[in-house]
Scaffold this motif. Structure first.
Motif, PDB file in Angstrom:
ATOM      1  N   ASP A 159       0.924  -1.345   0.132  1.00  0.00           N
ATOM      2  CA  ASP A 159       0.089  -0.187   0.017  1.00  0.00           C
ATOM      3  C   ASP A 159       0.998   1.408  -0.017  1.00  0.00           C
ATOM      4  N   CYS A 190       1.950   2.597  -3.123  1.00  0.00           N
ATOM      5  CA  CYS A 190       0.817   2.756  -4.371  1.00  0.00           C
ATOM      6  C   CYS A 190       0.515   4.275  -4.688  1.00  0.00           C
ATOM      7  N   ASN A 191      -0.152   4.275  -5.914  1.00  0.00           N
ATOM      8  CA  ASN A 191      -0.848   5.601  -6.141  1.00  0.00           C
ATOM      9  C   ASN A 191      -2.244   5.438  -5.637  1.00  0.00           C
ATOM     10  N   SER A 192      -2.913   6.628  -5.979  1.00  0.00           N
ATOM     11  CA  SER A 192      -4.232   6.808  -5.429  1.00  0.00           C
ATOM     12  C   SER A 192      -5.221   5.603  -6.194  1.00  0.00           C
ATOM     13  N   TRP A 193      -4.717   4.892  -7.071  1.00  0.00           N
ATOM     14  CA  TRP A 193      -5.475   4.137  -7.666  1.00  0.00           C
ATOM     15  C   TRP A 193      -5.211   2.621  -7.198  1.00  0.00           C
ATOM     16  N   HIS A 200       3.034   2.920  -7.734  1.00  0.00           N
ATOM     17  CA  HIS A 200       3.410   4.365  -8.111  1.00  0.00           C
ATOM     18  C   HIS A 200       4.167   4.329  -9.468  1.00  0.00           C
ATOM     19  N   GLY A 201       4.163   5.117 -10.504  1.00  0.00           N
ATOM     20  CA  GLY A 201       5.067   5.310 -11.484  1.00  0.00           C
ATOM     21  C   GLY A 201       6.568   5.358 -11.047  1.00  0.00           C
ATOM     22  N   GLY A 202       6.715   6.055  -9.997  1.00  0.00           N
ATOM     23  CA  GLY A 202       8.114   6.416  -9.360  1.00  0.00           C
ATOM     24  C   GLY A 202       8.830   5.317  -8.974  1.00  0.00           C
ATOM     25  N   PRO A 241      -0.752  -1.328 -15.236  1.00  0.00           N
ATOM     26  CA  PRO A 241      -0.206  -1.197 -13.846  1.00  0.00           C
ATOM     27  C   PRO A 241       0.409  -2.170 -13.030  1.00  0.00           C
TER      28      PRO A 241
END
Length: 145
Positions: free
Chosen positions: A33, A36-39, A43-45, A85
């Motif tokens: 968690d 992760c990003n908001s989805w 996270h892309g980073g 993703p």
């Protein structure tokens, strides 16, 4: 397998070194968690960092019969394309495409827990004996009254 150098950010992210030899490297991370990003996908980073670290390790991995080099590498440029993703355990596989005395040209791919391609990257890295900062800690200015 242990990382050949202490990299606090990599340790904080929980990266695991799986392969480091012959111009190739594999590094894994379990998407949790906090990464992760908001989805609620990687996270892309995180994905880009995984690719960056894997390609840098491929650039400095020992060739058969050689000892690991004390040289480090720094990223000069990197291009990343995202396909889907990132979920589950992500694994980056990277390889040295071409190396000179001062530069390494690498490519890498990240796969998710189902073996699906998440992202691909290419990068250029510069071999360095040491960094100008000399590995010193960041000095914070003292508070004034």
């Amino acid at each position: 397998m242990q990382f050949p150098r202490h990299i606090p950010f990599v340790e904080h992210l929980g990266f695991e070194l799986l392969k480091f030899e012959g111009g190739e490297a594999e590094i894994a991370v379990e998407v949790r968690d906090a990464l992760c990003n908001s989805w609620m996908v990687a996270h892309g980073g995180l994905t880009m960092t995984l690719l960056d670290v894997a390609m840098a390790h491929a650039a400095r991995s020992p060739m058969p019969g050689e000892e690991p080099s004390s040289q480090g590498v720094v990223t000069i440029e990197m291009k990343t394309s995202f396909m889907r993703p990132g979920l589950g355990r992500m694994v980056a596989r990277a390889r040295l495409v071409h190396g000179t005395a001062s530069l390494a040209f690498c490519e890498g791919s990240v796969f998710d827990g189902n073996g699906e391609l998440v992202a691909q990257a290419s990068g250029t890295f510069k071999y360095m004996r040491g960094l100008p900062a000399g590995g010193r800690r960041i000095q914070r200015p003292e508070a004034s009254d």
